[in-house]
Design a protein around this motif. Structure first.
Motif, PDB file in Angstrom:
ATOM      1  N   ALA A  67       1.353   6.185  -7.816  1.00 23.07           N
ATOM      2  CA  ALA A  67       1.536   7.253  -6.837  1.00 23.07           C
ATOM      3  C   ALA A  67       2.533   6.828  -5.767  1.00 23.07           C
ATOM      4  CB  ALA A  67       0.190   7.617  -6.207  1.00 23.07           C
ATOM      5  N   SER A  68       3.290   5.779  -6.052  1.00 25.51           N
ATOM      6  CA  SER A  68       4.173   5.194  -5.033  1.00 25.51           C
ATOM      7  C   SER A  68       5.270   6.137  -4.562  1.00 25.51           C
ATOM      8  CB  SER A  68       4.783   3.888  -5.548  1.00 25.51           C
ATOM      9  OG  SER A  68       5.523   4.114  -6.730  1.00 25.51           O
ATOM     10  N   GLY A  69       5.695   7.091  -5.355  1.00 30.83           N
ATOM     11  CA  GLY A  69       6.764   7.994  -4.925  1.00 30.83           C
ATOM     12  C   GLY A  69       6.268   9.269  -4.285  1.00 30.83           C
ATOM     13  N   THR A  70       4.965   9.365  -4.036  1.00 26.77           N
ATOM     14  CA  THR A  70       4.392  10.615  -3.534  1.00 26.77           C
ATOM     15  C   THR A  70       4.233  10.647  -2.018  1.00 26.77           C
ATOM     16  OG1 THR A  70       2.122   9.810  -3.780  1.00 26.77           O
ATOM     17  CG2 THR A  70       3.101  10.928  -5.684  1.00 26.77           C
ATOM     18  N   GLY A  71       4.477   9.554  -1.355  1.00 26.13           N
ATOM     19  CA  GLY A  71       4.269   9.466   0.093  1.00 26.13           C
ATOM     20  C   GLY A  71       3.041   8.627   0.400  1.00 26.13           C
ATOM     21  N   THR A  72       3.036   8.042   1.553  1.00 21.52           N
ATOM     22  CA  THR A  72       1.982   7.111   1.945  1.00 21.52           C
ATOM     23  C   THR A  72       0.600   7.757   1.955  1.00 21.52           C
ATOM     24  OG1 THR A  72       3.589   5.920   3.292  1.00 21.52           O
ATOM     25  CG2 THR A  72       1.275   5.491   3.752  1.00 21.52           C
ATOM     26  N   LEU A  73       0.490   8.942   2.526  1.00 22.34           N
ATOM     27  CA  LEU A  73      -0.823   9.595   2.604  1.00 22.34           C
ATOM     28  C   LEU A  73      -1.353   9.930   1.214  1.00 22.34           C
ATOM     29  CD1 LEU A  73      -3.132  10.709   4.260  1.00 22.34           C
ATOM     30  CD2 LEU A  73      -1.861  12.865   4.473  1.00 22.34           C
ATOM     31  N   ARG A  74      -0.516  10.467   0.363  1.00 21.18           N
ATOM     32  CA  ARG A  74      -0.957  10.812  -1.000  1.00 21.18           C
ATOM     33  C   ARG A  74      -1.358   9.556  -1.775  1.00 21.18           C
ATOM     34  NH1 ARG A  74       2.343  15.872  -3.479  1.00 21.18           N
ATOM     35  NH2 ARG A  74       1.940  17.296  -1.746  1.00 21.18           N
ATOM     36  N   GLU A  75      -0.613   8.506  -1.616  1.00 20.32           N
ATOM     37  CA  GLU A  75      -0.951   7.256  -2.291  1.00 20.32           C
ATOM     38  C   GLU A  75      -2.305   6.737  -1.807  1.00 20.32           C
ATOM     39  OE1 GLU A  75       1.077   2.931  -3.336  1.00 20.32           O
ATOM     40  OE2 GLU A  75       2.189   4.354  -2.107  1.00 20.32           O
ATOM     41  N   ALA A  76      -2.538   6.813  -0.513  1.00 22.22           N
ATOM     42  CA  ALA A  76      -3.830   6.387   0.045  1.00 22.22           C
ATOM     43  C   ALA A  76      -4.963   7.270  -0.484  1.00 22.22           C
ATOM     44  CB  ALA A  76      -3.788   6.428   1.575  1.00 22.22           C
ATOM     45  N   LEU A  77      -4.706   8.570  -0.610  1.00 20.91           N
ATOM     46  CA  LEU A  77      -5.732   9.474  -1.141  1.00 20.91           C
ATOM     47  C   LEU A  77      -6.092   9.146  -2.593  1.00 20.91           C
ATOM     48  CD1 LEU A  77      -4.602  12.880   0.422  1.00 20.91           C
ATOM     49  CD2 LEU A  77      -6.618  11.516   1.027  1.00 20.91           C
ATOM     50  N   VAL A  78      -5.110   8.718  -3.358  1.00 22.17           N
ATOM     51  CA  VAL A  78      -5.385   8.318  -4.747  1.00 22.17           C
ATOM     52  C   VAL A  78      -6.342   7.120  -4.750  1.00 22.17           C
ATOM     53  CG1 VAL A  78      -4.366   7.341  -6.860  1.00 22.17           C
ATOM     54  CG2 VAL A  78      -3.259   9.280  -5.699  1.00 22.17           C
TER      55      VAL A  78
END
Length: 191
Positions: A67-78
């Motif tokens: 999820a590294s290209g999705t943005g920091t918040l989205r990556e954290a949500l994953v």
């Protein structure tokens, strides 16, 4: 109305012979929920990649997500989605076990799987917030979003759900066991 001690031990044996394999299946099911539905599905929904997951016989598992290209918040949500998925499924399964409570073994199986989910997700949130180091999910979240407030929030939420989940699920399990084992009343035969 009680049961004889012989019937009590027969029922206890049946209970344990049923519950132990279901408990092992529950461990594998909880890890599958964590990896597949938590990390895998959330990664796909948030724009990341999910290429599979693996499970070990000892109950360890890994999701292969990016999820590294999705943005920091989205990556954290994953990362948060794994333990959150087991928490949500565990609570849902508690209600399912209540809905089917008249079918003893079905209710017991669902309850044991619910307990496994509740012993996987919330404690993981709590303990990984206590010691937040990668590659643990919460360690990854706090590496992406460094915040003592977030860490303490996860710790408190994980602690509350760990304690309440364990207490509630065990009360349900106790109720099921007592029902099957004759309400705890053993009638000794006297000759």
């Amino acid at each position: 109305m009680g049961i004889s001690s012989k019937e009590f031990y027969q029922r206890l044996s049946i209970f344990l012979l049923f519950a132990i394999p279901v408990a092992y299946f529950g461990i594998i099911a909880a890890v599958t929920v964590h990896e597949l539905f938590g990390h895998g599905l959330s990664s796909l929904l948030l724009g990341g990649k999910f290429t599979g997951f693996s499970l070990e016989p000892d109950g360890m598992g890994w999701a292969y997500v990016d999820a590294s290209g999705t943005g920091t918040l989205r990556e954290a949500l994953v990362y948060l989605a794994g333990p959150s998925a087991t928490l949500l499924i565990g609570v849902l399964l508690l209600f399912v076990s209540l809905a089917v409570r008249k079918r003893f073994f079905l209710s017991l199986a669902v309850l044991i799987i619910a307990l496994n989910c509740l012993l996987e997700g919330p404690p993981y949130l709590f303990w990984n917030a206590v010691h937040p180091v990668p590659p643990g999910d919460i360690g990854q979240v706090l590496e992406l979003l460094p915040s003592e407030g977030l860490r303490w929030g996860i710790l408190v939420i994980g602690g509350i759900f760990t304690f309440s989940g364990i207490v509630i699920a065990n009360l349900f399990l106790y109720r099921q066991a007592i029902q099957w084992l004759g309400n705890g009343k053993i009638i000794e035969k006297t000759h």
